[in-house]
Write a protein that holds these residues in place. Structure first.
Motif, PDB file in Angstrom:
ATOM      1  N   LEU A   1      14.115  36.437  27.638  1.00 50.55           N
ATOM      2  CA  LEU A   1      14.513  35.081  27.785  1.00 50.55           C
ATOM      3  C   LEU A   1      13.871  33.950  26.828  1.00 50.55           C
ATOM      4  N   GLU A   2      12.389  34.277  26.740  1.00 52.17           N
ATOM      5  CA  GLU A   2      11.718  33.457  25.776  1.00 52.17           C
ATOM      6  C   GLU A   2      11.982  33.542  24.336  1.00 52.17           C
ATOM      7  N   ALA A   3      12.320  34.830  24.027  1.00 54.86           N
ATOM      8  CA  ALA A   3      12.763  34.982  22.643  1.00 54.86           C
ATOM      9  C   ALA A   3      14.010  34.397  22.352  1.00 54.86           C
ATOM     10  N   GLY A   4      15.018  34.827  23.525  1.00 57.39           N
ATOM     11  CA  GLY A   4      16.394  34.276  23.219  1.00 57.39           C
ATOM     12  C   GLY A   4      16.369  32.695  23.082  1.00 57.39           C
ATOM     13  N   MET A   5      15.646  32.099  23.918  1.00 61.80           N
ATOM     14  CA  MET A   5      15.820  30.503  23.936  1.00 61.80           C
ATOM     15  C   MET A   5      15.087  30.114  22.570  1.00 61.80           C
ATOM     16  N   ALA A   6      13.924  30.688  22.074  1.00 57.86           N
ATOM     17  CA  ALA A   6      13.549  30.240  20.827  1.00 57.86           C
ATOM     18  C   ALA A   6      14.366  30.476  19.872  1.00 57.86           C
ATOM     19  N   LYS A   7      15.189  31.610  19.675  1.00 55.10           N
ATOM     20  CA  LYS A   7      15.968  31.922  18.667  1.00 55.10           C
ATOM     21  C   LYS A   7      17.170  30.975  18.643  1.00 55.10           C
ATOM     22  N   TYR A   8      17.917  30.887  19.819  1.00 54.12           N
ATOM     23  CA  TYR A   8      18.796  29.952  19.712  1.00 54.12           C
ATOM     24  C   TYR A   8      18.672  28.442  19.456  1.00 54.12           C
ATOM     25  N   PHE A   9      17.812  27.946  20.223  1.00 55.78           N
ATOM     26  CA  PHE A   9      17.291  26.414  19.912  1.00 55.78           C
ATOM     27  C   PHE A   9      16.954  26.339  18.539  1.00 55.78           C
ATOM     28  N   ALA A  10      16.010  27.152  18.082  1.00 54.14           N
ATOM     29  CA  ALA A  10      15.194  26.974  16.624  1.00 54.14           C
ATOM     30  C   ALA A  10      16.449  27.017  15.474  1.00 54.14           C
TER      31      ALA A  10
ATOM     32  N   ALA B   1      13.848  10.723  12.774  1.00 52.58           N
ATOM     33  CA  ALA B   1      13.036  11.082  14.164  1.00 52.58           C
ATOM     34  C   ALA B   1      13.729  12.197  14.998  1.00 52.58           C
ATOM     35  N   GLN B   2      14.997  12.261  14.865  1.00 54.43           N
ATOM     36  CA  GLN B   2      15.382  13.459  15.539  1.00 54.43           C
ATOM     37  C   GLN B   2      15.175  14.747  14.944  1.00 54.43           C
ATOM     38  N   MET B   3      15.425  14.689  13.512  1.00 54.44           N
ATOM     39  CA  MET B   3      15.308  15.827  12.986  1.00 54.44           C
ATOM     40  C   MET B   3      13.504  16.432  13.046  1.00 54.44           C
ATOM     41  N   GLY B   4      12.755  15.532  12.950  1.00 50.26           N
ATOM     42  CA  GLY B   4      11.244  15.798  13.409  1.00 50.26           C
ATOM     43  C   GLY B   4      10.965  16.461  14.636  1.00 50.26           C
ATOM     44  N   THR B   5      11.722  15.818  15.740  1.00 50.67           N
ATOM     45  CA  THR B   5      11.413  15.939  17.184  1.00 50.67           C
ATOM     46  C   THR B   5      11.765  17.263  17.435  1.00 50.67           C
ATOM     47  N   LYS B   6      12.985  17.655  16.855  1.00 46.84           N
ATOM     48  CA  LYS B   6      13.727  18.863  17.540  1.00 46.84           C
ATOM     49  C   LYS B   6      13.050  20.070  16.509  1.00 46.84           C
ATOM     50  N   ILE B   7      12.374  19.773  15.634  1.00 45.59           N
ATOM     51  CA  ILE B   7      11.647  20.772  14.715  1.00 45.59           C
ATOM     52  C   ILE B   7      10.405  20.967  15.504  1.00 45.59           C
ATOM     53  N   LYS B   8       9.566  20.051  16.142  1.00 44.44           N
ATOM     54  CA  LYS B   8       8.651  20.354  16.918  1.00 44.44           C
ATOM     55  C   LYS B   8       8.740  20.852  18.094  1.00 44.44           C
ATOM     56  N   ALA B   9       9.860  20.633  18.628  1.00 42.57           N
ATOM     57  CA  ALA B   9      10.217  21.559  20.128  1.00 42.57           C
ATOM     58  C   ALA B   9      10.355  23.085  19.643  1.00 42.57           C
ATOM     59  N   SER B  10      11.310  23.094  18.594  1.00 45.54           N
ATOM     60  CA  SER B  10      11.675  24.533  17.875  1.00 45.54           C
ATOM     61  C   SER B  10      10.408  25.354  17.927  1.00 45.54           C
ATOM     62  N   GLU B  11       9.175  24.690  17.370  1.00 43.81           N
ATOM     63  CA  GLU B  11       7.935  25.352  16.879  1.00 43.81           C
ATOM     64  C   GLU B  11       7.365  25.869  18.103  1.00 43.81           C
ATOM     65  N   LEU B  12       7.199  25.025  19.275  1.00 42.65           N
ATOM     66  CA  LEU B  12       6.571  25.113  20.490  1.00 42.65           C
ATOM     67  C   LEU B  12       7.241  26.395  21.007  1.00 42.65           C
ATOM     68  N   LEU B  13       8.743  26.479  21.002  1.00 38.12           N
ATOM     69  CA  LEU B  13       9.488  27.540  21.817  1.00 38.12           C
ATOM     70  C   LEU B  13       9.191  28.857  21.013  1.00 38.12           C
ATOM     71  N   VAL B  14       9.120  28.872  19.850  1.00 37.13           N
ATOM     72  CA  VAL B  14       8.996  30.021  18.692  1.00 37.13           C
ATOM     73  C   VAL B  14       7.412  30.635  19.187  1.00 37.13           C
ATOM     74  N   PHE B  15       6.562  29.607  18.900  1.00 36.66           N
ATOM     75  CA  PHE B  15       5.222  30.148  18.956  1.00 36.66           C
ATOM     76  C   PHE B  15       4.835  30.463  20.374  1.00 36.66           C
ATOM     77  N   ASP B  16       5.476  29.830  21.531  1.00 35.43           N
ATOM     78  CA  ASP B  16       5.109  30.438  22.774  1.00 35.43           C
ATOM     79  C   ASP B  16       6.078  31.647  23.070  1.00 35.43           C
ATOM     80  N   ALA B  17       6.981  32.060  22.665  1.00 33.26           N
ATOM     81  CA  ALA B  17       7.653  33.363  22.577  1.00 33.26           C
ATOM     82  C   ALA B  17       6.760  34.450  22.011  1.00 33.26           C
ATOM     83  N   ALA B  18       6.116  34.038  20.627  1.00 31.88           N
ATOM     84  CA  ALA B  18       5.505  34.990  20.015  1.00 31.88           C
ATOM     85  C   ALA B  18       3.993  35.379  20.762  1.00 31.88           C
ATOM     86  N   GLU B  19       3.335  34.343  21.318  1.00 30.33           N
ATOM     87  CA  GLU B  19       2.270  34.595  22.175  1.00 30.33           C
ATOM     88  C   GLU B  19       2.607  35.411  23.360  1.00 30.33           C
ATOM     89  N   LYS B  20       3.643  35.128  23.921  1.00 32.76           N
ATOM     90  CA  LYS B  20       4.189  36.103  25.459  1.00 32.76           C
ATOM     91  C   LYS B  20       4.290  37.274  25.072  1.00 32.76           C
TER      92      LYS B  20
END
Ligand SMILES: Cc1cc2nc3c(=O)[nH]c(=O)nc-3n(C[C@H](O)[C@H](O)[C@H](O)COP(=O)(O)OP(=O)(O)OC[C@H]3O[C@@H](n4cnc5c(N)ncnc54)[C@H](O)[C@@H]3O)c2cc1C
Length: 387
Positions: A322-331, A294-313
């Motif tokens: 900021l967005e790219a740094g957060m996405a890279k760090y968390f993912a 459960a933890q693995m799946g949830t964190k992957i989903k959160a990572s995906e949202l951060l990464v795709f948000d940074a890509a769109e921005k």
């Protein structure tokens, strides 16, 4: 995240199916042999992946950064080294598209689209990684040429690339130092270790990220025409800013790689947990294992949202450190955590080369270091938040 277009869905699906059929069955064997995957790279060329984001007028697919991130995720689900083969190429192409002169665009982009010409991206030096402004590789003007001397380190695709996007010092007296830095598009012979003014020593031996070479480059009087300054001579002194803008893309890419790798680690964990039995039942029936999944799946989903948000921005233009740094760090922290948890779920067998999770664990370590370490990402994030 915005809804994916039909084109984005189709390309993602094409790469996913190819990875399932052609990459996953062989990736660990290539990794164990540390062998460059020639045929897989040829297939990537045929799918048009070397020119995903290059505009159609130069022969590319002209797709956006989100599509690029989606494709990188799928490639990395199979093997991060495949994403490594195209990432430096993609960053160099983006720099030419964004800062290059019309002549440079016409000269390079059509050949980069097909993968006929492949590119490396080089700023790190033996004594300067996080502190990019400490680089010393010097480019001195001599008539219509610049002469380059110095050493670059950790150049991914350094041997096989035909072209290197390189950051040099043109004015060592400049204050601040970054104003004396200039980017050049250097052409070199691919696959050759000695050529006039340039030595490519044997590739560095690494813990993971195998198959794709990382090399040192030693420049001793390497000559390049003055016209090879990225964007022309008006851009002398603008190299640092150009490289930093490209690094934001690299961070989106590393984040997307992390999501792909973590997805694979979770899939392997689920498969194993549904096969392995202890104490009379599948280990997936033990709650301790379920919590991990459960933890693995949830964190992957959160990572995906951060990464795709940074890509769109980033695709919308402007600064996204900021967005790219957060996405890279968390993912990437998530990828390392998920790979480690997947190892644990595999028990002793996770430590065996028979299962692919040991490769994922080794590869995940790179992601927290490359394109700026995660310590540096946190400093960048904090600086922006404190502003
Ligand atoms: C396999 C691989 C491929 C690579 N490919 C490329 C490539 O294609 N092109 C390229 O240009 N580079 C490439 N790199 C280089 C990579 O980007 C650097 O290794 C990375 O930025 C870290 O630099 P460093 O190794 O010199 O570490 P250092 O900068 O020496 O850092 C050492 C440690 O100190 C920490 N640290 C440093 N400064 C601070 C600070 N101010 N505050 C807190 N902590 C700090 C770091 O986080 C790290 O933990 C690659 C590296 C690897 C391993």
């Amino acid at each position: 995240m915005t809804r994916l277009s039909v084109e984005q869905e189709e390309l993602t699906q094409l790469v996913r199916s190819w990875v399932d059929q052609e990459v996953l069955p062989v990736a660990s064997a290539f990794d164990h042999r540390d062998e460059f995957p020639e045929e897989l790279v040829e297939a990537m060329k045929e799918m048009g992946l070397f020119g995903i984001t290059i505009p159609e007028e130069y022969g590319g697919l002209g797709l956006d950064l989100l599509t690029y991130a989606l494709v990188i995720k799928e490639l990395a689900r199979g093997w991060i080294s495949l994403a490594g083969v195209i990432n430096t190429h993609f960053m160099a192409a983006w720099m030419i598209m964004t800062y290059g002169s019309e002549e440079q665009k016409l000269h390079y982009l059509p050949r980069m689209v097909t993968g006929e010409m492949r590119s490396a991206y080089s700023m790190t030096e033996p004594q300067a990684g996080s502190d990019v402004q400490a680089i010393t590789t010097r480019a001195r003007r001599e008539g219509d040429e610049f002469v380059i001397d110095g050493s670059k380190m950790w150049v991914t695709n350094g041997l096989r690339a035909d072209m290197i996007m390189i950051l040099t010092v043109t004015d060592p007296t400049a204050e601040p130092r970054h104003r004396g830095m200039t980017a050049f598009i250097l052409e070199k012979e691919a696959g050759v270790s000695h050529q006039p003014g340039l030595i490519v020593p044997p590739q560095l031996k690494k813990m993971g990220y195998k198959g794709v070479e990382s090399t040192e480059l030693i420049f001793e009087g390497f000559r390049t025409p003055a016209s090879s300054v990225l964007g022309g001579e008006v851009n002398i002194g603008a190299g640092f800013k150009q490289f930093m803008a490209a690094v934001e893309l690299g961070r989106v890419n590393v984040g997307a790689r992390a999501v792909g790798l973590a997805t694979c680690a979770l899939e392997q964990a689920v498969k194993y947990a549904n096969e392995r039995e202890t104490f009379g039942k599948k280990i997936s029936k033990h709650q301790a294992i379920q919590l991990k999944i459960a933890q693995m799946g949830t964190k992957i989903k959160a990572s995906e949202l951060l990464v795709f948000d940074a890509a769109e921005k980033k695709a919308e233009g402007g600064r996204v450190d900021l967005e790219a740094g957060m996405a890279k760090y968390f993912a990437t922290e998530t990828a390392l955590e998920v790979a480690t948890e997947s190892m644990r779920i595999h028990g002793g067998y996770g430590y065996s080369q028979e299962f692919m999770v040991e490769r994922l664990y080794r590869d995940a370590m790179l992601l927290i270091l490359g394109e700026g370490t995660n310590e540096i990402q946190q400093l960048l994030i904090a600086r922006r938040l404190l502003e």
